[in-house]
Design a protein around this motif. Structure first.
Motif, PDB file in Angstrom:
ATOM      1  N   VAL A  62       0.822  -1.206   0.000  1.00  0.00           N
ATOM      2  CA  VAL A  62       0.000   0.000   0.000  1.00  0.00           C
ATOM      3  C   VAL A  62       0.855   1.254   0.000  1.00  0.00           C
ATOM      4  O   VAL A  62       2.062   1.199   0.226  1.00  0.00           O
ATOM      5  CB  VAL A  62      -0.952   0.019   1.224  1.00  0.00           C
ATOM      6  CG1 VAL A  62      -1.953  -1.101   1.157  1.00  0.00           C
ATOM      7  CG2 VAL A  62      -0.170  -0.040   2.520  1.00  0.00           C
ATOM      8  N   VAL A  63       0.186   2.387  -0.257  1.00  0.00           N
ATOM      9  CA  VAL A  63       0.802   3.711  -0.213  1.00  0.00           C
ATOM     10  C   VAL A  63      -0.026   4.574   0.713  1.00  0.00           C
ATOM     11  O   VAL A  63      -1.258   4.529   0.682  1.00  0.00           O
ATOM     12  CB  VAL A  63       0.843   4.360  -1.621  1.00  0.00           C
ATOM     13  CG1 VAL A  63       1.490   5.729  -1.568  1.00  0.00           C
ATOM     14  CG2 VAL A  63       1.552   3.469  -2.602  1.00  0.00           C
ATOM     15  N   THR A  64       0.649   5.398   1.531  1.00  0.00           N
ATOM     16  CA  THR A  64      -0.063   6.312   2.417  1.00  0.00           C
ATOM     17  C   THR A  64      -0.257   7.655   1.737  1.00  0.00           C
ATOM     18  O   THR A  64       0.315   7.913   0.672  1.00  0.00           O
ATOM     19  CB  THR A  64       0.720   6.537   3.728  1.00  0.00           C
ATOM     20  OG1 THR A  64       1.941   7.218   3.422  1.00  0.00           O
ATOM     21  CG2 THR A  64       1.016   5.229   4.428  1.00  0.00           C
ATOM     22  N   ILE A  65      -1.040   8.512   2.394  1.00  0.00           N
ATOM     23  CA  ILE A  65      -1.256   9.866   1.878  1.00  0.00           C
ATOM     24  C   ILE A  65       0.065  10.609   1.742  1.00  0.00           C
ATOM     25  O   ILE A  65       0.274  11.371   0.807  1.00  0.00           O
ATOM     26  CB  ILE A  65      -2.215  10.646   2.809  1.00  0.00           C
ATOM     27  CG1 ILE A  65      -3.617  10.063   2.713  1.00  0.00           C
ATOM     28  CG2 ILE A  65      -2.235  12.130   2.471  1.00  0.00           C
ATOM     29  CD1 ILE A  65      -4.582  10.643   3.721  1.00  0.00           C
ATOM     30  N   GLY A  66       0.989  10.347   2.664  1.00  0.00           N
ATOM     31  CA  GLY A  66       2.290  11.020   2.650  1.00  0.00           C
ATOM     32  C   GLY A  66       3.270  10.448   1.650  1.00  0.00           C
ATOM     33  O   GLY A  66       4.388  10.936   1.526  1.00  0.00           O
ATOM     34  N   GLY A  67       2.885   9.379   0.940  1.00  0.00           N
ATOM     35  CA  GLY A  67       3.751   8.813  -0.087  1.00  0.00           C
ATOM     36  C   GLY A  67       4.677   7.730   0.415  1.00  0.00           C
ATOM     37  O   GLY A  67       5.661   7.405  -0.238  1.00  0.00           O
ATOM     38  N   HIS A  79      -5.885   1.434  12.967  1.00  0.00           N
ATOM     39  CA  HIS A  79      -4.558   1.608  12.385  1.00  0.00           C
ATOM     40  C   HIS A  79      -3.999   0.267  11.919  1.00  0.00           C
ATOM     41  O   HIS A  79      -4.581  -0.783  12.188  1.00  0.00           O
ATOM     42  CB  HIS A  79      -3.605   2.274  13.384  1.00  0.00           C
ATOM     43  CG  HIS A  79      -3.338   1.451  14.605  1.00  0.00           C
ATOM     44  ND1 HIS A  79      -4.206   1.409  15.675  1.00  0.00           N
ATOM     45  CD2 HIS A  79      -2.311   0.626  14.918  1.00  0.00           C
ATOM     46  CE1 HIS A  79      -3.718   0.592  16.598  1.00  0.00           C
ATOM     47  NE2 HIS A  79      -2.564   0.103  16.164  1.00  0.00           N
ATOM     48  N   ILE A  80      -2.878   0.338  11.215  1.00  0.00           N
ATOM     49  CA  ILE A  80      -2.177  -0.864  10.765  1.00  0.00           C
ATOM     50  C   ILE A  80      -0.703  -0.724  11.109  1.00  0.00           C
ATOM     51  O   ILE A  80      -0.203   0.384  11.315  1.00  0.00           O
ATOM     52  CB  ILE A  80      -2.336  -1.106   9.242  1.00  0.00           C
ATOM     53  CG1 ILE A  80      -1.654   0.004   8.450  1.00  0.00           C
ATOM     54  CG2 ILE A  80      -3.775  -1.273   8.849  1.00  0.00           C
ATOM     55  CD1 ILE A  80      -1.492  -0.297   6.981  1.00  0.00           C
ATOM     56  N   MET A  81      -0.014  -1.865  11.176  1.00  0.00           N
ATOM     57  CA  MET A  81       1.442  -1.865  11.271  1.00  0.00           C
ATOM     58  C   MET A  81       1.945  -2.156   9.867  1.00  0.00           C
ATOM     59  O   MET A  81       1.511  -3.109   9.221  1.00  0.00           O
ATOM     60  CB  MET A  81       1.944  -2.931  12.245  1.00  0.00           C
ATOM     61  CG  MET A  81       1.587  -2.626  13.679  1.00  0.00           C
ATOM     62  SD  MET A  81       2.262  -1.068  14.284  1.00  0.00           S
ATOM     63  CE  MET A  81       3.989  -1.430  14.398  1.00  0.00           C
ATOM     64  N   MET A  82       2.854  -1.322   9.403  1.00  0.00           N
ATOM     65  CA  MET A  82       3.310  -1.405   8.021  1.00  0.00           C
ATOM     66  C   MET A  82       4.828  -1.536   8.000  1.00  0.00           C
ATOM     67  O   MET A  82       5.533  -0.783   8.675  1.00  0.00           O
ATOM     68  CB  MET A  82       2.866  -0.140   7.280  1.00  0.00           C
ATOM     69  CG  MET A  82       3.109  -0.155   5.809  1.00  0.00           C
ATOM     70  SD  MET A  82       2.264   1.197   4.964  1.00  0.00           S
ATOM     71  CE  MET A  82       3.466   2.480   5.104  1.00  0.00           C
ATOM     72  N   VAL A  92       0.414   3.184  11.182  1.00  0.00           N
ATOM     73  CA  VAL A  92      -0.221   4.148  10.284  1.00  0.00           C
ATOM     74  C   VAL A  92      -1.730   4.047  10.467  1.00  0.00           C
ATOM     75  O   VAL A  92      -2.275   2.955  10.563  1.00  0.00           O
ATOM     76  CB  VAL A  92       0.149   3.830   8.812  1.00  0.00           C
ATOM     77  CG1 VAL A  92      -0.524   4.786   7.862  1.00  0.00           C
ATOM     78  CG2 VAL A  92       1.646   3.851   8.613  1.00  0.00           C
ATOM     79  N   ALA A  93      -2.400   5.191  10.492  1.00  0.00           N
ATOM     80  CA  ALA A  93      -3.859   5.207  10.569  1.00  0.00           C
ATOM     81  C   ALA A  93      -4.446   4.637   9.283  1.00  0.00           C
ATOM     82  O   ALA A  93      -3.929   4.892   8.189  1.00  0.00           O
ATOM     83  CB  ALA A  93      -4.373   6.619  10.796  1.00  0.00           C
TER      84      ALA A  93
END
Length: 107
Positions: A62-67, A79-82, A92-93
């Motif tokens: 996956v990709v977060t909003i922050g890239g 949340h998840i652990m990434m 990460v939320a």
């Protein structure tokens, strides 16, 4: 003053009164166009994104909003652990996850 001017002056208020209905119809039409071209597609996109977040599973890339690119390791309610690198895990939320890139080839 001639008769034509008197008749024209009496007919003018009647023509202006009918303009209110056409204004209401025009406003309803504009709102309908805005709904189908702007609001409805945005709601559909939000539902798809929410469904994607609810269907996350361990191992998804996956990709977060922050890239930040990473792989899902654990999933919790909010949340998840990434994993983003070897021995590097971040929390990460779920709301910040925006994209699945597991089908994209990486160099």
């Amino acid at each position: 003053m001639n008769v034509f001017t008197i008749l024209q002056a009496q007919a003018a208020p009647a023509q202006q009164g009918g303009g209110g209905l056409s204004l209401i119809i025009m406003m309803v039409a504009i709102f309908a166009i805005m709904y189908f071209l702007m609001i409805r597609p945005q709601q559909k996109k939000q539902k798809e994104l929410q469904r994607f977040r609810n269907e996350l599973k361990k191992g998804d890339k996956v990709v977060t909003i922050g890239g930040i690119y990473g792989t899902v390791e654990d999933i919790f309610d909010t949340h998840i652990m990434m994993r983003i690198d070897t021995n590097v895990r971040i929390r990460v939320a779920k709301n910040s996850i925006v994209k699945d890139f597991s089908d994209v080839q990486q160099n």
